[in-house]
Design a protein around this motif. Structure first.
Motif, PDB file in Angstrom:
ATOM      1  N   ILE A  59      -7.954  10.371   0.748  1.00  0.00           N
ATOM      2  CA  ILE A  59      -8.225   9.163   1.543  1.00  0.00           C
ATOM      3  C   ILE A  59      -8.452   9.545   3.000  1.00  0.00           C
ATOM      4  CG2 ILE A  59      -7.256   6.966   2.352  1.00  0.00           C
ATOM      5  CD1 ILE A  59      -8.138   6.908  -0.573  1.00  0.00           C
ATOM      6  N   GLU A  60      -7.650  10.460   3.506  1.00  0.00           N
ATOM      7  CA  GLU A  60      -7.821  10.919   4.894  1.00  0.00           C
ATOM      8  C   GLU A  60      -9.214  11.510   5.097  1.00  0.00           C
ATOM      9  OE1 GLU A  60      -6.429  11.664   8.827  1.00  0.00           O
ATOM     10  OE2 GLU A  60      -5.091  10.990   7.249  1.00  0.00           O
ATOM     11  N   SER A  61      -9.658  12.308   4.141  1.00  0.00           N
ATOM     12  CA  SER A  61     -10.982  12.918   4.221  1.00  0.00           C
ATOM     13  C   SER A  61     -12.085  11.867   4.194  1.00  0.00           C
ATOM     14  CB  SER A  61     -11.156  13.912   3.070  1.00  0.00           C
ATOM     15  OG  SER A  61     -12.440  14.462   3.087  1.00  0.00           O
ATOM     16  N   ARG A  62     -11.950  10.902   3.319  1.00  0.00           N
ATOM     17  CA  ARG A  62     -12.949   9.828   3.245  1.00  0.00           C
ATOM     18  C   ARG A  62     -12.984   9.029   4.540  1.00  0.00           C
ATOM     19  NH1 ARG A  62     -11.711   6.511  -2.012  1.00  0.00           N
ATOM     20  NH2 ARG A  62     -13.454   5.291  -1.199  1.00  0.00           N
ATOM     21  N   LEU A  63     -11.805   8.750   5.086  1.00  0.00           N
ATOM     22  CA  LEU A  63     -11.719   8.000   6.342  1.00  0.00           C
ATOM     23  C   LEU A  63     -12.322   8.798   7.490  1.00  0.00           C
ATOM     24  CD1 LEU A  63     -10.747   5.363   7.576  1.00  0.00           C
ATOM     25  CD2 LEU A  63      -8.482   6.389   7.803  1.00  0.00           C
ATOM     26  N   ASP A  64     -12.043  10.099   7.530  1.00  0.00           N
ATOM     27  CA  ASP A  64     -12.646  10.972   8.541  1.00  0.00           C
ATOM     28  C   ASP A  64     -14.169  10.935   8.456  1.00  0.00           C
ATOM     29  OD1 ASP A  64     -10.320  11.930   9.757  1.00  0.00           O
ATOM     30  OD2 ASP A  64     -10.133  13.614   8.362  1.00  0.00           O
ATOM     31  N   ALA A  84      -8.637   1.364   9.683  1.00  0.00           N
ATOM     32  CA  ALA A  84      -7.320   1.014   9.156  1.00  0.00           C
ATOM     33  C   ALA A  84      -6.983  -0.428   9.504  1.00  0.00           C
ATOM     34  CB  ALA A  84      -6.258   1.962   9.706  1.00  0.00           C
ATOM     35  N   ARG A  85      -7.250  -0.829  10.750  1.00  0.00           N
ATOM     36  CA  ARG A  85      -6.988  -2.198  11.174  1.00  0.00           C
ATOM     37  C   ARG A  85      -7.849  -3.184  10.393  1.00  0.00           C
ATOM     38  NH1 ARG A  85      -7.237  -1.430  16.247  1.00  0.00           N
ATOM     39  NH2 ARG A  85      -9.496  -1.645  16.400  1.00  0.00           N
ATOM     40  N   GLU A  86      -9.132  -2.856  10.220  1.00  0.00           N
ATOM     41  CA  GLU A  86     -10.036  -3.732   9.456  1.00  0.00           C
ATOM     42  C   GLU A  86      -9.548  -3.907   8.020  1.00  0.00           C
ATOM     43  OE1 GLU A  86     -13.096  -5.404  10.352  1.00  0.00           O
ATOM     44  OE2 GLU A  86     -12.095  -5.103  12.274  1.00  0.00           O
ATOM     45  N   ALA A  87      -9.113  -2.831   7.395  1.00  0.00           N
ATOM     46  CA  ALA A  87      -8.640  -2.899   6.014  1.00  0.00           C
ATOM     47  C   ALA A  87      -7.387  -3.763   5.905  1.00  0.00           C
ATOM     48  CB  ALA A  87      -8.367  -1.497   5.471  1.00  0.00           C
ATOM     49  N   ILE A  88      -6.464  -3.589   6.844  1.00  0.00           N
ATOM     50  CA  ILE A  88      -5.237  -4.388   6.828  1.00  0.00           C
ATOM     51  C   ILE A  88      -5.557  -5.862   7.030  1.00  0.00           C
ATOM     52  CG2 ILE A  88      -3.104  -4.869   8.085  1.00  0.00           C
ATOM     53  CD1 ILE A  88      -2.946  -1.777   8.547  1.00  0.00           C
ATOM     54  N   GLU A  89      -6.385  -6.161   8.019  1.00  0.00           N
ATOM     55  CA  GLU A  89      -6.738  -7.558   8.283  1.00  0.00           C
ATOM     56  C   GLU A  89      -7.451  -8.188   7.094  1.00  0.00           C
ATOM     57  OE1 GLU A  89      -8.971  -7.598  11.921  1.00  0.00           O
ATOM     58  OE2 GLU A  89      -7.215  -7.107  13.133  1.00  0.00           O
ATOM     59  N   ALA A  90      -8.311  -7.432   6.434  1.00  0.00           N
ATOM     60  CA  ALA A  90      -9.082  -7.965   5.308  1.00  0.00           C
ATOM     61  C   ALA A  90      -8.200  -8.307   4.119  1.00  0.00           C
ATOM     62  CB  ALA A  90     -10.154  -6.962   4.892  1.00  0.00           C
ATOM     63  N   HIS A  91      -7.116  -7.583   3.948  1.00  0.00           N
ATOM     64  CA  HIS A  91      -6.294  -7.780   2.757  1.00  0.00           C
ATOM     65  C   HIS A  91      -4.974  -8.492   3.016  1.00  0.00           C
ATOM     66  CE1 HIS A  91      -9.057  -5.637   0.220  1.00  0.00           C
ATOM     67  NE2 HIS A  91      -9.168  -4.741   1.174  1.00  0.00           N
ATOM     68  N   ALA A 148       2.728   3.890  11.686  1.00  0.00           N
ATOM     69  CA  ALA A 148       2.277   5.187  11.172  1.00  0.00           C
ATOM     70  C   ALA A 148       2.034   5.031   9.674  1.00  0.00           C
ATOM     71  CB  ALA A 148       3.329   6.256  11.420  1.00  0.00           C
ATOM     72  N   VAL A 149       0.933   5.572   9.209  1.00  0.00           N
ATOM     73  CA  VAL A 149       0.568   5.447   7.801  1.00  0.00           C
ATOM     74  C   VAL A 149       0.296   6.836   7.242  1.00  0.00           C
ATOM     75  CG1 VAL A 149      -1.097   4.471   6.184  1.00  0.00           C
ATOM     76  CG2 VAL A 149      -0.463   3.192   8.224  1.00  0.00           C
ATOM     77  N   ARG A 150       0.923   7.151   6.131  1.00  0.00           N
ATOM     78  CA  ARG A 150       0.663   8.427   5.456  1.00  0.00           C
ATOM     79  C   ARG A 150      -0.405   8.200   4.398  1.00  0.00           C
ATOM     80  NH1 ARG A 150       5.377  12.263   5.967  1.00  0.00           N
ATOM     81  NH2 ARG A 150       6.816  11.101   7.264  1.00  0.00           N
ATOM     82  N   LEU A 151      -1.430   9.006   4.450  1.00  0.00           N
ATOM     83  CA  LEU A 151      -2.534   8.900   3.503  1.00  0.00           C
ATOM     84  C   LEU A 151      -2.623  10.164   2.668  1.00  0.00           C
ATOM     85  CD1 LEU A 151      -5.213   7.525   5.978  1.00  0.00           C
ATOM     86  CD2 LEU A 151      -3.813   6.189   4.393  1.00  0.00           C
ATOM     87  N   THR A 152      -3.162  10.023   1.477  1.00  0.00           N
ATOM     88  CA  THR A 152      -3.410  11.210   0.672  1.00  0.00           C
ATOM     89  C   THR A 152      -4.516  12.010   1.350  1.00  0.00           C
ATOM     90  OG1 THR A 152      -5.110  10.165  -0.678  1.00  0.00           O
ATOM     91  CG2 THR A 152      -2.825   9.978  -1.460  1.00  0.00           C
TER      92      THR A 152
END
Length: 72
Positions: free
Chosen positions: A10-15, A29-36, A3-7
């Motif tokens: 950020i939540e709006s941008r992701l939506d 979210a998975r792509e961002a984690i894998e990339a970094h 579970a990830v809490r977003l501001t």
């Protein structure tokens, strides 16, 4: 499970990104984690090695050259 809490920003941008592309927020979210993840692992490994180096745990250059076959 993660579970990830977003501001709200950020939540709006992701939506918006998910809606615009037809992908899920989970996908991005998975792509961002894998990339970094590799970068983060490399950073912390380098930090750990630097602490060892500063503590005197350095490998002499002659040993490195020998191990790489460059001591000629």
């Amino acid at each position: 499970m993660l579970a990830v809490r977003l501001t709200p920003e950020i939540e709006s941008r992701l939506d918006a990104l998910a809606a615009r592309t037809g992908r899920t927020k989970t996908y991005y979210a998975r792509e961002a984690i894998e990339a970094h993840l590799d970068d983060l692992e490399d950073f912390y490994l380098a930090e750990e090695r630097m602490k060892g180096f500063r503590a005197g745990d350095a490998i002499p250059l002659s040993d490195v050259k020998a191990a790489l076959g460059l001591d000629a």
